[in-house]
Design an enzyme around this catalytic site. Structure first.
Site, PDB file in Angstrom:
ATOM      1  N   HIS A   1      26.485 -35.682 -51.446  1.00 41.15           N
ATOM      2  CA  HIS A   1      27.724 -36.379 -51.635  1.00 41.15           C
ATOM      3  C   HIS A   1      28.720 -35.776 -50.944  1.00 41.15           C
ATOM      4  O   HIS A   1      28.601 -34.329 -50.443  1.00 41.15           O
ATOM      5  CB  HIS A   1      27.890 -36.212 -53.128  1.00 41.15           C
ATOM      6  CG  HIS A   1      28.829 -37.056 -53.599  1.00 41.15           C
ATOM      7  ND1 HIS A   1      30.454 -36.649 -53.507  1.00 41.15           N
ATOM      8  CD2 HIS A   1      28.754 -38.445 -54.289  1.00 41.15           C
ATOM      9  CE1 HIS A   1      30.891 -37.891 -54.134  1.00 41.15           C
ATOM     10  NE2 HIS A   1      29.980 -38.674 -54.710  1.00 41.15           N
TER      11      HIS A   1
ATOM     12  N   ASP B   1      23.218 -41.871 -58.192  1.00 39.51           N
ATOM     13  CA  ASP B   1      22.244 -42.949 -57.893  1.00 39.51           C
ATOM     14  C   ASP B   1      20.900 -42.406 -57.902  1.00 39.51           C
ATOM     15  O   ASP B   1      19.939 -43.472 -57.860  1.00 39.51           O
ATOM     16  CB  ASP B   1      22.683 -43.670 -56.353  1.00 39.51           C
ATOM     17  CG  ASP B   1      23.883 -44.238 -56.190  1.00 39.51           C
ATOM     18  OD1 ASP B   1      24.630 -43.916 -55.419  1.00 39.51           O
ATOM     19  OD2 ASP B   1      24.252 -45.056 -57.079  1.00 39.51           O
TER      20      ASP B   1
END
Ligand code: SDX
Length: 431
Positions: A308, A366
């Site tokens: 991320h 996710d």
């Protein structure tokens, strides 16, 4: 410090510039470079905006080092546990937790805007049956500006409010109808006696041939997934919505732009890509092969659902999602789901590998969401549309904040030009 204002000194050649420094309520200070080009004759250079604040905001804060996500100051794990999606929508939109009466009024308003103009069904029927639901959502949401003219004047606060309610209310219907069209089943209309999450599940899975019995476990899991994806600071799709809105474009067109950006596998499309990756890995004994590929600079393969831009610790949403995956799959009697076993083993192997530790790569939102959604009966192609349904309130909240900001102006970045300098045209016979 100059005139009581914290400053940063920048020396450019024989010039020394004092740039104002603004301090946030949380997070790093920012250096205000708005006068840099006018006073210093230079641009800053930051492809991907890794060190650039594009705006100020009071909606969401992420502490990437701690793995903390706050919506108007409330931690996401508390909201996921104690709140529900429409209450989080209210919090994001208006900045405070509503009273019981305020919440009831808001929920009634959203519930009574869930139907689509009947003629919009024609848009769905214009697509091929095998169209990706995200392609349908981009088209249909953009087309809303052709149907709801009475809420496209962004200078009118009442019209902004109506557009806000219409988008939050109608996105589940649009996503569900994209799914129904894709599988060749009749559209199911929303019902006013269903919750937001319950309506969405019913519109996706009910068929005229029999009564639909809503499973409260799935309803709670669906609502929690909506809550976990609601907003996330200035991510790529939110920045897309802000940039589109900065030109004065109507909210439906701007949200359609956000949907298009979210579709990418590096962003909201990662939940679909992650499940497809788990399917490709297939079994725990193939994990070392894929870990090696993820580390190989010559291999474009990346672990989907990992890493991320901001989180350099666990994504707090991934923690809640993992717990929810365990609960939902156990309650559905599929706790031995092979993909869940592979996901857990993959997470363990990656977190024990120095490559991922050094680069601070952890599971993100996710990584587990697709496992839950698949167990709930959704095909992978519906994962990102569900993300888009949830994120609409985040996009709209950020849009409202930007429209109301007196500093709001059209976004127009500059560049580092590396092309040809001026040269004269050459006639074709002379080339
Ligand atoms: C979302 O921004 C948001 O807030 C987004 C989001 C939201 O709620 O809006 O949180 C939702 O989009 C979550 C992210 C979903 N995407 C994925 O899971 C796709 C896989 N992840 C990567 O593509 C990547 O981690 C990104 C896109 C998420 C972040 O990319 P960055 O910040 O540009 O980081 P990078 O690509 O520069 O990576 C840093 C290093 C690189 O190695 P070096 O060049 O330094 O040697 O880490 C490596 C990368 O190669 N790396 C990975 C990796 N992610 C980064 N290596 C293997 N597998 C990965 N998943």
């Amino acid at each position: 410090m100059k005139d009581g204002i914290k400053t940063a000194t920048l020396t450019i050649g024989d010039k020394s510039l004092e740039l104002p420094v603004h301090s946030p309520t949380a997070g790093p200070d920012v250096i205000d470079i708005r006068r840099l080009y006018a006073d210093g004759g230079v641009f800053t250079y930051d492809p991907g905006f890794t060190s650039t604040a594009s705006c100020d905001s009071t909606i969401t804060f992420i502490d990437g080092g701690k793995g903390e996500l706050l919506h108007r100051g409330y931690p996401i794990d508390q909201l996921a546990e104690k709140s529900h999606y429409l209450e989080v929508c209210y919090l994001l939109l208006y900045g405070y937790l509503p009273s019981a009466e305020q919440l009831e009024t808001f929920e009634n308003t959203i519930t009574r805007h869930t139907m689509l103009h009947e003629q919009m069904q024609n848009f769905f029927r214009g697509f091929r049956r095998d169209a990706h639901p995200m392609a349908i959502m981009v088209g249909v949401v953009g087309a809303m500006s052709a149907f709801y003219h009475d809420s496209t004047d962004i200078a009118d606060a009442r019209q902004r409010e109506i557009a806000t309610h219409r988008l939050i209310a109608k996105m589940p219907t649009i996503a569900a109808w994209a799914y129904k069209y894709h599988i060749g089943q009749p559209f199911v209309y929303p019902r006013n006696d269903c919750s937001y999450a319950g309506n969405f599940l019913r519109m996706c899975f009910a068929v005229p041939a029999e009564d639909y019995v809503l499973d409260p476990i799935l309803e709670r899991a669906m609502d929690r997934i909506f809550t976990l994806h609601a907003d996330h600071e200035q991510n790529a799709s939110t920045s897309t919505v802000r940039l589109a809105s900065s030109s004065g474009a109507n909210p439906f067109a701007c949200i359609a732009a956000g949907i298009a950006c979210l579709w990418g596998p590096a962003h909201g499309g990662a939940n679909q890509a992650c499940l497809e990756m788990l399917e490709e890995i297939g079994s725990v004994d193939r994990i070392p092969e894929f870990i090696a590929r993820a580390k190989d600079k010559n291999d474009p393969f990346r672990l989907m659902g990992f890493g991320h831009r901001v989180y350099k610790n666990f994504d707090p949403r991934a923690k809640v999602m993992k717990q929810s995956a365990d609960e939902v799959l156990e309650l559905l009697g599929v706790e031995n789901n092979p993909k869940l076993q592979v996901a857990k083993a993959l997470e363990k192997a990656a977190l024990e590998d120095p490559y991922f530790a050094e680069k601070k790569l952890f599971p993100n939102v996710d990584f587990y969401s697709g496992i839950i959604l698949e167990a709930m009966g959704f095909p992978t192609s519906m994962f990102t549309p569900i993300f888009a349904v949830s994120r609409t309130v985040g996009w709209i909240s950020q849009w409202k904040e930007m429209i109301a900001d007196p500093q709001n102006k059209i976004g127009r970045p500059r560049q580092l030009y590396l092309g040809e300098t001026v040269r004269d045209y050459v006639d074709i016979e002379d080339r």
